[in-house]
Design an enzyme around this catalytic site. Sequence first.
Site, short mmCIF file in Angstrom:
data_model
loop_
_atom_site.label_atom_id
_atom_site.label_comp_id
_atom_site.label_asym_id
_atom_site.label_seq_id
_atom_site.Cartn_x
_atom_site.Cartn_y
_atom_site.Cartn_z
CG LEU A 406 -1.92 -1.16 1.29
CD1 LEU A 406 -2.77 -1.06 2.54
CD2 LEU A 406 -2.80 -1.20 0.05
N GLY A 407 1.98 1.23 0.62
CA GLY A 407 2.84 2.41 0.67
C GLY A 407 4.09 2.10 1.45
N GLY A 409 7.54 4.33 3.52
CA GLY A 409 8.11 5.58 3.97
C GLY A 409 9.53 5.37 4.44
CB SER A 410 11.91 7.72 6.00
OG SER A 410 11.10 8.17 7.07
CG PHE A 411 11.08 5.94 10.20
CD1 PHE A 411 12.44 5.94 9.98
CD2 PHE A 411 10.50 7.05 10.76
CE1 PHE A 411 13.22 7.02 10.35
CE2 PHE A 411 11.27 8.14 11.12
CZ PHE A 411 12.63 8.13 10.92
CD GLU A 413 7.52 -3.26 3.03
OE1 GLU A 413 7.72 -4.45 3.29
OE2 GLU A 413 7.72 -2.77 1.90
CE LYS A 429 4.94 3.46 9.79
NZ LYS A 429 4.78 4.83 10.33
CG ASP A 515 5.90 13.91 8.95
OD1 ASP A 515 6.10 14.92 8.24
OD2 ASP A 515 6.22 12.77 8.61
#
Length: 947
Positions: A406-407, A409-411, A413, A429, A515
């Site tokens: 689904l996506g 990020g920096s930390f 998936e 996540k 954020d």
Amino acid sequence: MAVMEMACPGAPGSAVGQQKELPKAKEKTPPLGKKQSSVYKLEAVEKSPVFCGKWEILNDVITKGTAKEGSEAGPAAISIIAQAECENSQEFSPTFSERIFIAGSKQYSQSESLDQIPNNVAHATEGKMARVCWKGKRRSKARKKRKKKSSKSLAHAGVALAKPLPRTPEQESCTIPVQEDESPLGAPYVRNTPQFTKPLKEPGLGQLCFKQLGEGLRPALPRSELHKLISPLQCLNHVWKLHHPQDGGPLPLPTHPFPYSRLPHPFPFHPLQPWKPHPLESFLGKLACVDSQKPLPDPHLSKLACVDSPKPLPGPHLEPSCLSRGAHEKFSVEEYLVHALQGSVSSGQAHSLTSLAKTWAARGSRSREPSPKTEDNEGVLLTEKLKPVDYEYREEVHWATHQLRLGRGSFGEVHRMEDKQTGFQCAVKKVRLEVFRAEELMACAGLTSPRIVPLYGAVREGPWVNIFMELLEGGSLGQLVKEQGCLPEDRALYYLGQALEGLEYLHSRRILHGDVKADNVLLSSDGSHAALCDFGHAVCLQPDGLGKSLLTGDYIPGTETHMAPEVVLGRSCDAKVDVWSSCCMMLHMLNGCHPWTQFFRGPLCLKIASEPPPVREIPPSCAPLTAQAIQEGLRKEPIHRVSAAELGGKVNRALQQVGGLKSPWRGEYKEPRHPPPNQANYHQTLHAQPRELSPRAPGPRPAEETTGRAPKLQPPLPPEPPEPNKSPPLTLSKEESGMWEPLPLSSLEPAPARNPSSPERKATVPEQELQQLEIELFLNSLSQPFSLEEQEQILSCLSIDSLSLSDDSEKNPSKASQSSRDTLSSGVHSWSSQAEARSSSWNMVLARGRPTDTPSYFNGVKVQIQSLNGEHLHIREFHRVKVGDIATGISSQIPAAAFSLVTKDGQPVRYDMEVPDSGIDLQCTLAPDGSFAWSWRVKHGQLENRP
């Protein structure tokens, strides 16, 4: 009344009984004294014999009793008093017929000498009977009359025993405290009460009353078995005596006495306080330091002897041998809860999850060690739709992820997952334990706002933390912006209003998101519902409202392009930080690109701190109320900035002004908006003002320079030719370029220019930019929390052109990787979108050489990968990262459906090989389906291993 004798089972000759004593009465008794014979004669005259014949012995039993003076040669016996209930029915009711029995020990109390044997025989010299512990229920008139006559005769004759007995009643000299009670259960049935080991030397009433707890606790001989017969308090005192024979003092004494008629409770003291880190250990268990493994006496033992005293009193205080822990350290209920939750997965409440998450964050913040071999599984699930099995909830065993991601990020998936038992689907996540922050769960656990993505629980499995949350099918708002180019004004206002509702809910609970951006706003399947997610940078604000600094030496919150000025300057931050970020998100939705990126390149942190707010990026076509709302949220000073609730009201009025939400959910693609040339020239003129200091620079030269440079920062427009061709190239002399030669920055490679016909400009323009950045950094040094050396270090890191990401590189990540370009991809195995890469790179830049939670130039391992088209990717990753994870992370930047990694000389490498600390140099190779040259590959972002 009769006196019967009962033999002690523990003494020799214990077979003596009542039937054996009666025949002895027939023997000839020795001659009595004068006084004793006179008493006998008086009693014989006053009362005639009742029994005749062979039963005459009972006359003596009734009138005289059977008590005898004990002798050393005779058997040890305990004499008791028995008296008839009435004259007609000769029933004997002993005043004391039970031996001293201590409950819990299954033993009788043993006396050390015959002097301690209780003897309840009346003292004739005192002329009265000893007090009786048990009173009969019936008292006949004949008994009272007989007792009265007996007392009169004794007083008249002045009878006294030939051998005087002790003057103190035996009840008072008994080593066992006797409790008087009116009930028939008055026998001293002791329940683990403190016992004396020796009789008191000077018995008295004060010793009976137990005025001081611990009185008489002076054991003559060390007996290790005493802990079975006495209370835990006396056991501790006994153990102390064994190890410290030189200290003869008892345990500390209480300040308040208590009545002797009520025996003290075994533990009427302060609550027992266990030692860390074993909160559930027993009181007499592992009292040892974790590091030294030495016996650790409890510093609170002095409190055990204090009933009401708040201070420890004098006595054998036990000092702790481990000074690293506080002497008055107390355990909270939360620590007991965490101890019970560790090592298992259960269904529970949100507060249980947050308590357990703190231990995960503490474990991840320690110095990095090799990954644990055992896959520990622990966590808390907050919904019944996710069911643990046998206190476990493991991936591929109890739940499984779908292939599509689904996506990322920096930390971590995000995947779609399904519970194998219930079939329930949600989003998961996956975050590495080293970069996990407890605030990510503490901020969103238990929240019930429809504008916050619900949390379903979290489970740690080995080095990974799996966070389960609601699955929103519409994707993220950032994905929608990329698909649509830019959003219409009404839809952008609609989503901004919903995001502000979520921020208002968080701020009312003193939670700062930290954020806010389009990538952290998820949409429903029809696009009508938006909710905030990803609380990885959340902060719990203090209740005093003073705020706190979010910028630290090893942590930078949020995304650089959405960062508020107070965050960059290291000042105290409050909820107004989220308001600034939300307005930057609004500019992103309206323009199709992040703010600041259209006008500036390089380190945006200095621009955010020194430049005015990016209000010039508001599209001219926006409604007046829309522009006003954005301006109110982009005030540089937080005190002048509106709150989330106030901005939400302005956004709702602006949405009404444009006619409400009318645009479709997924409309046609629109080109991202670019700034007009006059605005670009204005910004670049401000940026190039130091060039006017040169005596050779003519007046219009800066304008020409900015005219040529402005299109360089714009995304290329296909219908128009490149802008640099419209202006003559900028030529600078060697002397002029040599004037701006900063020594610490002279070795930096410039970014490639778009116009190949201007080679000199390729070298001089970056030098000018770096010089300007250095001047601005020196001017802002008073507001920056960095020393001069740290500022030079920051400049040396920031000057690398890894941060120069144009908007077209955001759309096509493969174009962003140019020859010898360091992407600085960080986070979990290089999982970073371009927006996240900007954020993580900024996080690494300000690390200042300290150990950080994200890999950087100072604490990461260097990985260089040559792509299929010859480009080189320079990556900084965590220690002990595996090659397969790196390949999965860069799959979106490799223009091939399936590829693998080999060494520079073509030798294959295993996907589970850990990157050495010295770094590694690899290259990509194609791995099609029909080829047998690969043993593993990455296809469509998924790692495949050939069986």
